[in-house]
Design a protein around this motif. Structure first.
Motif, PDB file in Angstrom:
ATOM      1  N   ASN A  53       2.853  11.241  36.011  1.00 17.15           N
ATOM      2  CA  ASN A  53       1.667  11.353  35.169  1.00 17.15           C
ATOM      3  C   ASN A  53       0.446  11.010  36.028  1.00 17.15           C
ATOM      4  OD1 ASN A  53       0.174  11.732  32.877  1.00 17.15           O
ATOM      5  ND2 ASN A  53       0.862   9.885  31.823  1.00 17.15           N
ATOM      6  N   GLN A  80       2.316  15.840  34.555  1.00 17.40           N
ATOM      7  CA  GLN A  80       1.281  15.869  33.518  1.00 17.40           C
ATOM      8  C   GLN A  80      -0.015  15.444  34.201  1.00 17.40           C
ATOM      9  OE1 GLN A  80       0.952  16.758  30.115  1.00 17.40           O
ATOM     10  NE2 GLN A  80      -1.184  16.431  30.712  1.00 17.40           N
ATOM     11  N   THR A  82      -4.053  14.899  34.022  1.00 20.60           N
ATOM     12  CA  THR A  82      -5.273  14.708  33.233  1.00 20.60           C
ATOM     13  C   THR A  82      -6.433  14.557  34.196  1.00 20.60           C
ATOM     14  OG1 THR A  82      -4.023  13.563  31.496  1.00 20.60           O
ATOM     15  CG2 THR A  82      -6.418  13.267  31.506  1.00 20.60           C
ATOM     16  N   ASN A 119      -4.151  19.824  25.847  1.00 19.58           N
ATOM     17  CA  ASN A 119      -3.093  19.736  26.852  1.00 19.58           C
ATOM     18  C   ASN A 119      -2.380  21.087  26.924  1.00 19.58           C
ATOM     19  OD1 ASN A 119      -1.517  18.389  28.804  1.00 19.58           O
ATOM     20  ND2 ASN A 119       0.079  18.020  27.305  1.00 19.58           N
ATOM     21  N   THR A 140      -7.772   5.933  26.682  1.00 16.02           N
ATOM     22  CA  THR A 140      -6.476   6.563  26.528  1.00 16.02           C
ATOM     23  C   THR A 140      -5.415   5.514  26.261  1.00 16.02           C
ATOM     24  OG1 THR A 140      -4.832   8.004  27.583  1.00 16.02           O
ATOM     25  CG2 THR A 140      -5.995   6.463  29.010  1.00 16.02           C
ATOM     26  N   SER A 141      -4.340   5.937  25.596  1.00 17.53           N
ATOM     27  CA  SER A 141      -3.184   5.063  25.401  1.00 17.53           C
ATOM     28  C   SER A 141      -2.108   5.361  26.445  1.00 17.53           C
ATOM     29  CB  SER A 141      -2.598   5.263  23.995  1.00 17.53           C
ATOM     30  OG  SER A 141      -2.204   6.614  23.808  1.00 17.53           O
ATOM     31  N   GLN A 142      -2.359   6.383  27.271  1.00 15.04           N
ATOM     32  CA  GLN A 142      -1.404   6.750  28.306  1.00 15.04           C
ATOM     33  C   GLN A 142      -1.418   5.734  29.450  1.00 15.04           C
ATOM     34  OE1 GLN A 142      -0.991  11.013  29.539  1.00 15.04           O
ATOM     35  NE2 GLN A 142      -2.936  11.234  28.456  1.00 15.04           N
ATOM     36  N   PHE A 144      -0.641   5.884  33.612  1.00 14.57           N
ATOM     37  CA  PHE A 144      -0.501   6.865  34.684  1.00 14.57           C
ATOM     38  C   PHE A 144       0.260   6.283  35.872  1.00 14.57           C
ATOM     39  CE2 PHE A 144      -4.208   8.029  32.206  1.00 14.57           C
ATOM     40  CZ  PHE A 144      -4.004   9.387  31.997  1.00 14.57           C
ATOM     41  N   PHE A 172      -5.197   1.466  32.677  1.00 15.87           N
ATOM     42  CA  PHE A 172      -4.325   2.572  32.279  1.00 15.87           C
ATOM     43  C   PHE A 172      -3.503   3.112  33.452  1.00 15.87           C
ATOM     44  CE2 PHE A 172      -7.810   5.097  33.824  1.00 15.87           C
ATOM     45  CZ  PHE A 172      -8.960   4.695  33.145  1.00 15.87           C
ATOM     46  N   LYS A 174       0.099   2.287  35.567  1.00 19.20           N
ATOM     47  CA  LYS A 174       1.344   1.533  35.489  1.00 19.20           C
ATOM     48  C   LYS A 174       1.420   0.494  36.606  1.00 19.20           C
ATOM     49  CE  LYS A 174       4.027   5.400  33.590  1.00 19.20           C
ATOM     50  NZ  LYS A 174       5.138   6.354  33.849  1.00 19.20           N
TER      51      LYS A 174
END
Length: 217
Positions: A53, A80, A82, A119, A140-142, A144, A172, A174
């Motif tokens: 991501n 993915q 963004t 997306n 964002t709640s993602q 990366f 945001f 990891k």
């Protein structure tokens, strides 16, 4: 200053009159993308997972996204992607770029024509979401795996190279996630460290200028 310039590796870059900077190094647009974002970001993270991501700060010409899409297909990754871009380039500028490849001649145009804030699956290996906002506005709640930090230089966008901004980015990303960038200024590296990153300096393109990979602790 010419608007469109052929860089030393034969690829085009554009000059931003607003930020008084080229979008890519004049010494090599593709070389820079391959070293800073693909080798130190995508391919390094590929050693841990095949589902990656990515968040890009600065869609710009679309070169980083284009090469990432091709690498995802080549290495059978699921990406993915963004990307944030508050100042999109014009259709005329897109048509002046020479990034098309024999394998997928329409891919660059396809990336630029993706609707904002949706997306979209570009290929089985690559999905793209373009967000028309600044980094400071982005929420964002993602989480990366990799951040391609391709903002204009600190001399043009100083607000994007501060402790506060890197702390926002870290929120945001990891744990163990990568932030890669071409800028290795001491003040930038210190800001990253204060925001909770372990900062690595790596040999840059052409074995000269240093570039950075920062790892979230």
């Amino acid at each position: 200053m010419e608007r469109v310039r052929i860089t030393d590796d034969g690829f085009t870059t554009l000059f931003s009159t607003e930020f008084n900077q080229y979008y890519h190094s004049v010494r090599g647009a593709l070389d820079e993308t391959q070293r800073v974002y693909i080798e130190l970001g995508l391919l390094a993270k590929m050693q841990e997972t095949n589902e990656i991501n990515i968040l890009e700060i600065g869609f710009g010409t679309g070169l980083n996204a284009l090469v990432t899409a091709l690498e995802a297909q080549k290495n059978n990754l699921t990406v993915q992607y963004t990307t944030l871009e508050p100042f999109p380039i014009s259709e005329e500028d897109v048509s002046s770029l020479n990034y098309q490849t024999g394998a997928e001649t329409d891919l660059l145009q396809k990336l630029h024509h993706v609707k904002w804030h949706e997306n979209i699956e570009i290929s089985p290996n690559f999905s793209l979401q373009k967000v028309n906002c600044t980094l400071q506005e982005f929420k964002t709640s993602q989480l990366f795996d990799v951040v391609y930090y391709d903002a204009f230089a600190p001399s043009s966008q100083p607000e994007l190279w501060t402790v506060e901004t890197f702390t926002h980015v870290a929120s945001f990303l990891k744990k163990g996630g990568f932030l890669t960038t071409y800028c290795s200024k001491t003040v930038v590296r210190r800001a990253m460290e204060q925001a909770g990153f372990k900062v690595e300096k790596h040999i840059g393109i052409w074995g000269k200028r240093e570039v950075v990979r920062a790892i979230k602790l």
